[in-house]
Design a protein around this motif. Structure first.
Motif, PDB file in Angstrom:
ATOM      1  N   ALA A 418      67.974  -4.185  57.620  1.00  0.00           N
ATOM      2  CA  ALA A 418      68.836  -3.260  58.355  1.00  0.00           C
ATOM      3  C   ALA A 418      69.122  -3.840  59.733  1.00  0.00           C
ATOM      4  CB  ALA A 418      68.164  -1.900  58.475  1.00  0.00           C
ATOM      5  N   GLY A 419      70.378  -3.767  60.146  1.00  0.00           N
ATOM      6  CA  GLY A 419      70.782  -4.368  61.408  1.00  0.00           C
ATOM      7  C   GLY A 419      71.387  -5.744  61.167  1.00  0.00           C
ATOM      8  N   LEU A 420      71.536  -6.502  62.234  1.00  0.00           N
ATOM      9  CA  LEU A 420      72.098  -7.850  62.121  1.00  0.00           C
ATOM     10  C   LEU A 420      71.099  -8.777  61.453  1.00  0.00           C
ATOM     11  CD1 LEU A 420      73.653  -8.052  65.696  1.00  0.00           C
ATOM     12  CD2 LEU A 420      74.908  -7.784  63.548  1.00  0.00           C
ATOM     13  N   VAL A 421      71.590  -9.599  60.520  1.00  0.00           N
ATOM     14  CA  VAL A 421      70.685 -10.501  59.793  1.00  0.00           C
ATOM     15  C   VAL A 421      70.879 -11.956  60.176  1.00  0.00           C
ATOM     16  CG1 VAL A 421      70.484  -8.946  57.824  1.00  0.00           C
ATOM     17  CG2 VAL A 421      72.259 -10.705  57.814  1.00  0.00           C
ATOM     18  N   GLU A 597      80.461 -11.981  62.270  1.00  0.00           N
ATOM     19  CA  GLU A 597      80.270 -13.214  61.516  1.00  0.00           C
ATOM     20  C   GLU A 597      78.862 -13.764  61.722  1.00  0.00           C
ATOM     21  OE1 GLU A 597      83.520 -15.877  62.139  1.00  0.00           O
ATOM     22  OE2 GLU A 597      84.997 -14.466  61.367  1.00  0.00           O
ATOM     23  N   HIS A 598      78.639 -15.010  61.298  1.00  0.00           N
ATOM     24  CA  HIS A 598      77.293 -15.579  61.274  1.00  0.00           C
ATOM     25  C   HIS A 598      76.906 -16.200  62.621  1.00  0.00           C
ATOM     26  CE1 HIS A 598      80.217 -18.619  60.048  1.00  0.00           C
ATOM     27  NE2 HIS A 598      79.425 -19.521  60.582  1.00  0.00           N
ATOM     28  N   GLY A 599      75.623 -16.363  62.782  1.00  0.00           N
ATOM     29  CA  GLY A 599      75.024 -16.904  63.997  1.00  0.00           C
ATOM     30  C   GLY A 599      73.625 -16.344  64.116  1.00  0.00           C
ATOM     31  N   SER A 600      72.872 -16.785  65.108  1.00  0.00           N
ATOM     32  CA  SER A 600      71.545 -16.203  65.304  1.00  0.00           C
ATOM     33  C   SER A 600      71.698 -14.763  65.765  1.00  0.00           C
ATOM     34  CB  SER A 600      70.753 -17.006  66.338  1.00  0.00           C
ATOM     35  OG  SER A 600      71.279 -16.780  67.643  1.00  0.00           O
ATOM     36  N   VAL A 601      70.704 -13.938  65.475  1.00  0.00           N
ATOM     37  CA  VAL A 601      70.765 -12.532  65.876  1.00  0.00           C
ATOM     38  C   VAL A 601      70.924 -12.415  67.387  1.00  0.00           C
ATOM     39  CG1 VAL A 601      69.478 -10.361  65.973  1.00  0.00           C
ATOM     40  CG2 VAL A 601      69.488 -11.717  63.866  1.00  0.00           C
ATOM     41  N   LYS A 602      70.227 -13.269  68.129  1.00  0.00           N
ATOM     42  CA  LYS A 602      70.318 -13.228  69.591  1.00  0.00           C
ATOM     43  C   LYS A 602      71.744 -13.507  70.056  1.00  0.00           C
ATOM     44  CE  LYS A 602      68.084 -15.115  73.739  1.00  0.00           C
ATOM     45  NZ  LYS A 602      67.057 -16.081  74.244  1.00  0.00           N
ATOM     46  N   GLU A 603      72.397 -14.499  69.455  1.00  0.00           N
ATOM     47  CA  GLU A 603      73.778 -14.825  69.823  1.00  0.00           C
ATOM     48  C   GLU A 603      74.727 -13.684  69.474  1.00  0.00           C
ATOM     49  OE1 GLU A 603      73.874 -19.686  69.266  1.00  0.00           O
ATOM     50  OE2 GLU A 603      73.832 -18.389  67.498  1.00  0.00           O
TER      51      GLU A 603
END
Length: 630
Positions: A418-421, A597-603
């Motif tokens: 759940a949340g950004l992956v 879109e994709h990337g690290s959760v922090k980004e």
């Protein structure tokens, strides 16, 4: 060959089989090297190297539509269509997507992160082709695991009925993310053992034609004989009965077999199913010998040993915390049954399955079935735990509405990821579940602030007898907090104050609590006192505490790692409006109205404005008098 110089697949047309084999080795070496640094879906892609090359040699993409059902199996396709130079950025922020992406290349004609969609898409494209009187081949590539999805079976049925010219490539590696289940998998197993089926069938039909047709009776007898022998030769002619011409099984690592059968398939009128046998992870020993699904998708790894590079002494994964607690409770309550749609490894249910083999059900890629099966169990007094990723729960929405919530059944839904992956991107971001669950009658929706509260929530859920209850939890590891020895129930709908304050209030839950607390401490240094509330129950809310806050006329900031439309913040606004607090100052922070879109959760959090600094700035705008004094 210099893979970085490839612009499009046309160069394959002139290559010999020997040259193609050399190219296959170069691509495998390239993938093993690049993915060791970026991580990614290495096992599935190593298995389809020859198949992908053969498809691009025999067809003319993008005029011919190659549709990847298993989107994470498209790396070789990306290399052959000019994207090898971008592989250093694979699955990274603003880099190469790990799935087909239409904006990335004209050769990506269909986007997919969820399986079992390719056949329906292919049917749509075939109908459009025929209506527009165009000439092209439509070639969906679907895995044996994905073929168990109900949507794929619906499409097979329709394609066979309409007799459209579609060449379905069944990539059968006998190993999806988890071992395949179901009767269809058994049919494929029998077909694998009948490699000479088509040769025998053709010979049989030739011999039967030699029988003198003396009257209709003998002719019909011959036809029945042919059918009887067909069923005798291959147990379960599933695809042919659906209206497909079945070809195979074909060695998916032999260019001679692949090219010969693809060219034959191109000549057949009507729908064709080419059954291709491949080996997942081929060419890299650790991936080839993977029995658990570890090499389905990995982070960075050491090429020499295959050791996955992981953080040292990391806290347990959230999935494991939840499954371990369910397993612990199942020892005392034999009504508890675990269900997962093809995710026993990701949901960390392997140990549960070992201890309770009769109470653990992996139903395959069949989310709708999983949800309604859980409802059926609940009608009989059982305590089903449905372990499912947030992004896959979307596929079972009607079943949650119609079968679980409408009947007010005691199903515990564990909403994983759940949340950004992060790296899997927009098809996998688990940011919609609050919005599509919150408005459903009867459901309880909650999210813990840490592992200790998480284990108590699992206990609460499995002791709850008043209807469906769902717990969200994020991807990755917990914080490493100490766990209480004694489990306890948390009062449904209760929030708790983590930090007192008298000038503004932050209402949040789960993964955004640490940033809210940090922001409140920074604001404290600026002379602004901010209360932080763990709003752990998204539905029902703690109406008593929320009313108290509204009565104090304090500015309220809601924060959620989920979409704003229809989310938790919306619920707070609705409550304030309904109760007459029309002058309340309420601001919301969360995921904006677009696909992330994709990337690290922090980004990604920084991109959407969910950071400590953004929270501080927002509170400052909500407390203008304090800002002027500061």
């Amino acid at each position: 060959m210099d893979l970085l110089s490839i612009q499009n697949p046309s160069f394959l047309k002139k290559m010999t089989n020997q040259q193609l084999e050399q190219l296959s080795e170069e691509i495998r070496h390239f993938l093993i090297e690049k993915l060791s640094k970026t991580g990614g879906h290495i096992g599935p892609n190593l298995g389809v190297v020859e198949l992908t090359i053969a498809l691009h040699k025999c067809f003319d993409s993008p005029q011919d539509k190659i549709i990847w059902d298993v989107g994470h199996q498209s790396y070789v396709h990306k290399i052959l269509t000019g994207r090898a130079k971008d592989f250093d950025t694979l699955r990274q922020y603003k880099g190469l997507c790990g799935f087909p992406k239409r904006s990335e290349s004209e050769h990506d004609v269909w986007e997919t992160g969820h399986s079992s969609t390719s056949l329906s898409a292919a049917m749509g494209m075939a109908i459009a082709r025929d209506l527009k009187k165009e000439k092209s081949y439509i070639v969906p590539v679907i895995g044996d695991g994905a073929l168990t999805g109900g949507m794929a079976l619906e499409a097979l049925n329709h394609i066979g009925h309409e007799k459209k010219d579609i060449i379905v490539i069944l990539n059968d590696n006998e190993m999806s993310i988890a071992p395949n289940v179901g009767a269809l998998h058994n049919i494929l197993g029998r077909l694998r053992t009948a490699g000479k089926y088509n040769w025998v069938k053709d010979e049989l039909e030739y011999l039967l034609k030699k029988i003198p047709a003396v009257g209709g009776k003998l002719a019909s007898t011959a036809e029945r004989l042919k059918d009887s022998l067909k069923y005798l030769l291959v147990s379960g002619m599933f695809f042919e009965e659906l209206g497909f011409t079945y070809l195979g099984p074909v060695d998916g690592h032999s260019f001679e077999d692949l090219l010969e059968n693809i060219q034959y398939a191109k000549k057949v009128k009507g729908p064709v199913l080419l059954h291709v046998l491949t080996k997942k992870g081929k060419g890299y020993h650790p991936a080839e010998n993977d029995k658990r699904g570890t090499w389905h998708g990995t982070g960075p790894y050491k090429i020499e040993t295959g050791d996955i590079i992981k953080p040292v002494n990391a806290p347990p994964a959230w999935s494991k915390l939840v499954s371990d607690t369910v397993q612990k409770l199942a020892r005392k309550d034999d009504r508890i049954v675990a269900i997962t749609p093809a995710m026993p490894v990701g949901s960390k249910l392997e140990e549960f399955a070992k201890e309770f083999p009769d109470r653990m059900y992996d139903v395959g890629i069949a989310e709708q079935h999983a949800a309604t099966m859980a409802a059926g169990l609940a009608t009989q007094g059982m305590k089903p735990y449905l372990a499912i990723y947030s992004t896959f729960l979307q596929r079972a929405y009607d079943q949650v509405v119609h079968d679980i919530c409408r009947q007010n059944l005691n199903v515990f839904i564990g909403i994983d990821r759940a949340g950004l992956v992060g790296a899997d991107g927009e098809t996998h971001q688990g940011v919609y579940d609050i919005a599509f669950l919150r408005h459903l009658p009867n459901i309880v929706l909650m999210m813990p602030k840490d592992e200790n509260e998480g284990q108590h929530m699992v206990y609460t859920a499995l002791n709850y007898d008043d209807g469906p209850i769902a717990m969200r939890f994020p991807r990755g590891n917990g914080y490493g907090v100490p766990l209480d020895d004694q489990l306890k129930e948390i009062p449904i709908g209760s929030w708790n104050v983590l930090k007192e304050g008298n000038e503004a209030v932050i209402l949040t839950f789960g993964t955004t609590i640490p940033m809210a607390l940090e922001a409140s401490h920074l604001l404290e240094k600026q002379g602004i006192s901010v209360k932080v509330v763990n709003a752990r129950f998204i539905k029902p809310m703690d109406e008593a505490l929320l009313t108290e806050i509204l009565e104090q006329q304090l500015p309220i900031l809601t924060i959620e790692e989920a979409v704003l439309q229809g989310g938790f913040g919306s619920a707070v606004l609705e409550f304030a409006q309904e109760k007459g607090y029309h002058n309340a100052v309420i601001q919301r922070m969360g995921i904006p109205d677009r696909f992330i879109e994709h990337g690290s959760v922090k980004e990604l959090l920084r991109e959407v404005g969910l950071t400590v600094d953004h929270i501080v700035d927002k509170i400052l705008t909500m407390t203008p008098k304090k800002q002027k004094r500061a």
